[in-house]
Design a protein around this motif. Sequence first.
Motif, PDB file in Angstrom:
ATOM      1  N   ASP A 283     -36.990 -56.121  48.855  1.00 37.14           N
ATOM      2  CA  ASP A 283     -36.593 -54.816  48.931  1.00 37.14           C
ATOM      3  C   ASP A 283     -37.231 -54.166  50.048  1.00 37.14           C
ATOM      4  OD1 ASP A 283     -35.142 -55.029  46.726  1.00 37.14           O
ATOM      5  OD2 ASP A 283     -36.429 -53.976  45.369  1.00 37.14           O
ATOM      6  N   ILE A 284     -38.373 -54.491  50.485  1.00 41.28           N
ATOM      7  CA  ILE A 284     -39.101 -53.896  51.702  1.00 41.28           C
ATOM      8  C   ILE A 284     -38.393 -54.276  52.756  1.00 41.28           C
ATOM      9  CG2 ILE A 284     -41.235 -53.547  53.089  1.00 41.28           C
ATOM     10  CD1 ILE A 284     -42.827 -53.392  50.190  1.00 41.28           C
ATOM     11  N   VAL A 285     -38.371 -55.775  53.137  1.00 37.48           N
ATOM     12  CA  VAL A 285     -37.519 -56.195  53.929  1.00 37.48           C
ATOM     13  C   VAL A 285     -36.250 -55.792  54.326  1.00 37.48           C
ATOM     14  CG1 VAL A 285     -37.008 -58.477  55.113  1.00 37.48           C
ATOM     15  CG2 VAL A 285     -39.249 -58.372  54.066  1.00 37.48           C
ATOM     16  N   TYR A 286     -35.484 -55.805  53.239  1.00 39.74           N
ATOM     17  CA  TYR A 286     -34.188 -54.990  53.222  1.00 39.74           C
ATOM     18  C   TYR A 286     -34.294 -53.760  53.941  1.00 39.74           C
ATOM     19  CZ  TYR A 286     -30.153 -52.655  51.244  1.00 39.74           C
ATOM     20  OH  TYR A 286     -29.085 -51.954  51.193  1.00 39.74           O
ATOM     21  N   LEU A 287     -35.105 -52.879  53.171  1.00 38.13           N
ATOM     22  CA  LEU A 287     -34.900 -51.450  53.728  1.00 38.13           C
ATOM     23  C   LEU A 287     -35.138 -51.252  55.202  1.00 38.13           C
ATOM     24  CD1 LEU A 287     -36.308 -49.733  50.628  1.00 38.13           C
ATOM     25  CD2 LEU A 287     -33.825 -49.680  50.962  1.00 38.13           C
ATOM     26  N   ILE A 288     -36.346 -52.049  55.336  1.00 37.55           N
ATOM     27  CA  ILE A 288     -36.854 -51.833  56.774  1.00 37.55           C
ATOM     28  C   ILE A 288     -35.714 -52.404  57.812  1.00 37.55           C
ATOM     29  CG2 ILE A 288     -38.470 -52.597  58.497  1.00 37.55           C
ATOM     30  CD1 ILE A 288     -40.448 -52.606  56.542  1.00 37.55           C
ATOM     31  N   THR A 289     -35.090 -53.567  57.492  1.00 39.19           N
ATOM     32  CA  THR A 289     -34.072 -54.138  58.411  1.00 39.19           C
ATOM     33  C   THR A 289     -32.979 -53.374  58.365  1.00 39.19           C
ATOM     34  OG1 THR A 289     -34.751 -56.384  57.481  1.00 39.19           O
ATOM     35  CG2 THR A 289     -32.573 -56.153  58.453  1.00 39.19           C
ATOM     36  N   VAL A 290     -32.213 -52.751  57.368  1.00 34.54           N
ATOM     37  CA  VAL A 290     -30.805 -52.316  57.634  1.00 34.54           C
ATOM     38  C   VAL A 290     -31.316 -50.482  58.251  1.00 34.54           C
ATOM     39  CG1 VAL A 290     -29.473 -53.305  55.662  1.00 34.54           C
ATOM     40  CG2 VAL A 290     -30.955 -51.410  55.297  1.00 34.54           C
ATOM     41  N   ILE A 291     -32.225 -50.077  57.930  1.00 35.36           N
ATOM     42  CA  ILE A 291     -32.746 -48.706  58.600  1.00 35.36           C
ATOM     43  C   ILE A 291     -32.977 -48.989  60.056  1.00 35.36           C
ATOM     44  CG2 ILE A 291     -33.989 -46.614  58.513  1.00 35.36           C
ATOM     45  CD1 ILE A 291     -34.293 -47.075  55.649  1.00 35.36           C
ATOM     46  N   THR A 292     -33.684 -49.965  60.342  1.00 34.16           N
ATOM     47  CA  THR A 292     -34.161 -50.306  61.756  1.00 34.16           C
ATOM     48  C   THR A 292     -32.929 -50.676  62.436  1.00 34.16           C
ATOM     49  OG1 THR A 292     -36.108 -51.068  61.327  1.00 34.16           O
ATOM     50  CG2 THR A 292     -35.313 -51.778  63.400  1.00 34.16           C
ATOM     51  N   LEU A 293     -31.865 -51.475  62.176  1.00 33.33           N
ATOM     52  CA  LEU A 293     -30.569 -52.024  62.787  1.00 33.33           C
ATOM     53  C   LEU A 293     -29.819 -50.724  63.064  1.00 33.33           C
ATOM     54  CD1 LEU A 293     -30.024 -55.291  61.110  1.00 33.33           C
ATOM     55  CD2 LEU A 293     -30.778 -55.123  63.416  1.00 33.33           C
ATOM     56  N   GLY A 294     -29.847 -49.680  61.959  1.00 32.22           N
ATOM     57  CA  GLY A 294     -28.727 -48.755  62.004  1.00 32.22           C
ATOM     58  C   GLY A 294     -29.509 -47.671  63.409  1.00 32.22           C
ATOM     59  N   ILE A 295     -30.601 -47.487  63.246  1.00 35.36           N
ATOM     60  CA  ILE A 295     -31.345 -46.725  64.494  1.00 35.36           C
ATOM     61  C   ILE A 295     -31.107 -47.327  65.854  1.00 35.36           C
ATOM     62  CG2 ILE A 295     -33.634 -45.661  65.345  1.00 35.36           C
ATOM     63  CD1 ILE A 295     -34.413 -45.562  62.505  1.00 35.36           C
ATOM     64  N   VAL A 296     -31.108 -48.694  65.879  1.00 34.84           N
ATOM     65  CA  VAL A 296     -31.120 -49.209  67.242  1.00 34.84           C
ATOM     66  C   VAL A 296     -29.786 -49.130  67.740  1.00 34.84           C
ATOM     67  CG1 VAL A 296     -30.965 -51.663  68.148  1.00 34.84           C
ATOM     68  CG2 VAL A 296     -32.792 -51.000  66.720  1.00 34.84           C
ATOM     69  N   MET A 297     -28.562 -49.407  66.534  1.00 39.22           N
ATOM     70  CA  MET A 297     -27.338 -48.956  66.955  1.00 39.22           C
ATOM     71  C   MET A 297     -27.071 -47.548  67.506  1.00 39.22           C
ATOM     72  SD  MET A 297     -24.893 -51.392  64.256  1.00 39.22           S
ATOM     73  CE  MET A 297     -25.888 -51.209  62.698  1.00 39.22           C
ATOM     74  N   LEU A 298     -27.572 -46.763  66.787  1.00 39.98           N
ATOM     75  CA  LEU A 298     -27.531 -45.244  67.429  1.00 39.98           C
ATOM     76  C   LEU A 298     -27.844 -45.123  68.857  1.00 39.98           C
ATOM     77  CD1 LEU A 298     -28.182 -43.360  63.845  1.00 39.98           C
ATOM     78  CD2 LEU A 298     -26.063 -43.486  65.085  1.00 39.98           C
ATOM     79  N   LYS A 299     -29.099 -45.694  68.948  1.00 40.83           N
ATOM     80  CA  LYS A 299     -29.839 -45.632  70.271  1.00 40.83           C
ATOM     81  C   LYS A 299     -29.015 -46.244  71.178  1.00 40.83           C
ATOM     82  CE  LYS A 299     -34.285 -46.393  72.425  1.00 40.83           C
ATOM     83  NZ  LYS A 299     -35.513 -46.948  72.440  1.00 40.83           N
ATOM     84  N   ASN A 300     -28.396 -47.532  71.052  1.00 41.99           N
ATOM     85  CA  ASN A 300     -27.944 -48.309  71.941  1.00 41.99           C
ATOM     86  C   ASN A 300     -26.259 -48.342  72.138  1.00 41.99           C
ATOM     87  OD1 ASN A 300     -30.360 -49.085  72.775  1.00 41.99           O
ATOM     88  ND2 ASN A 300     -30.150 -50.874  71.539  1.00 41.99           N
ATOM     89  N   SER A 301     -25.631 -47.248  71.128  1.00 39.80           N
ATOM     90  CA  SER A 301     -24.349 -46.978  71.183  1.00 39.80           C
ATOM     91  C   SER A 301     -23.548 -46.629  72.325  1.00 39.80           C
ATOM     92  CB  SER A 301     -23.925 -46.155  70.103  1.00 39.80           C
ATOM     93  OG  SER A 301     -24.550 -44.827  70.386  1.00 39.80           O
ATOM     94  N   ARG A 302     -24.055 -45.937  73.408  1.00 39.70           N
ATOM     95  CA  ARG A 302     -23.521 -45.676  74.826  1.00 39.70           C
ATOM     96  C   ARG A 302     -22.353 -44.726  74.460  1.00 39.70           C
ATOM     97  NH1 ARG A 302     -24.343 -51.302  78.173  1.00 39.70           N
ATOM     98  NH2 ARG A 302     -26.683 -51.390  78.115  1.00 39.70           N
ATOM     99  N   GLY A 303     -22.236 -44.026  73.329  1.00 37.68           N
ATOM    100  CA  GLY A 303     -21.215 -43.045  73.240  1.00 37.68           C
ATOM    101  C   GLY A 303     -19.981 -43.706  72.465  1.00 37.68           C
ATOM    102  N   LYS A 304     -20.339 -45.177  72.399  1.00 39.13           N
ATOM    103  CA  LYS A 304     -19.223 -45.519  71.446  1.00 39.13           C
ATOM    104  C   LYS A 304     -19.068 -45.434  70.122  1.00 39.13           C
ATOM    105  CE  LYS A 304     -19.602 -49.489  74.622  1.00 39.13           C
ATOM    106  NZ  LYS A 304     -19.944 -51.021  74.642  1.00 39.13           N
TER     107      LYS A 304
END
Length: 221
Positions: free
Chosen positions: A10-31
């Motif tokens: 569960d820890i790996v799962y939560l860290i993974t999806v939240i981290t990927l979400g934050i990375v996508m928001l950061k690198n979305s370039r307005g898309k």
Amino acid sequence: MQAVFETAFDIVYLITVITLGIVMLKNSRGKKQYILFGIMAVVLGCGDAFHLVPRAIALCTTGLADYTVALGIGKLITSITMTIFYLLLYYVWRQRYQIKEQKNITSIVWFLSIARIILCLFPQNEWTSAAPSLAWGIYRNIPFALLGLVIVIFFYRSARQNADKPFANLWLTIVISFACYLPVVLFAEIYPLIGILMIPKTCAYVWTVLIGYLALKGENK
């Protein structure tokens, strides 16, 4: 053994999806589609945390029976955030495939989402009970399953019509998640071992988020 494995998973799962979400928001370039995907992933992880964190604490301390209320409230919150997850995914579909009209479909998606959330809020669900209502577990999941089916059809058709390789299997991740989730809703109280299906269900959601992350990464090269 269960406590160690499940908590680590569960820890790996939560860290993974939240981290990927934050990375996508950061690198979305307005898309917009990736902004939505990032929000979707963060909502998924944060919402699931309300259930998984109390569950991990319970497993590592005095047991699930002593955390019935916390687990029940967590399940309620998770049920609502999962609905929001699919609502956001619908708008990812609209953005990715440039769907401009089809207001009737939007109305249906919103109706199913609101119906699901309203049904979740009824006291008859008995979220904080040690033996919650099976009937209401079924009622609240009818609009949720229909919402999932609608999203599956949309992504299946659009990915093939547009030869969209990055999103070619997104529909399948949703099918797997529901195929694992619904038996747990229906039979877990009678056959607790069925609860193990939540592991592939969780993996299916990670796959969903990875599809968005990898698609964004490919476009940003």
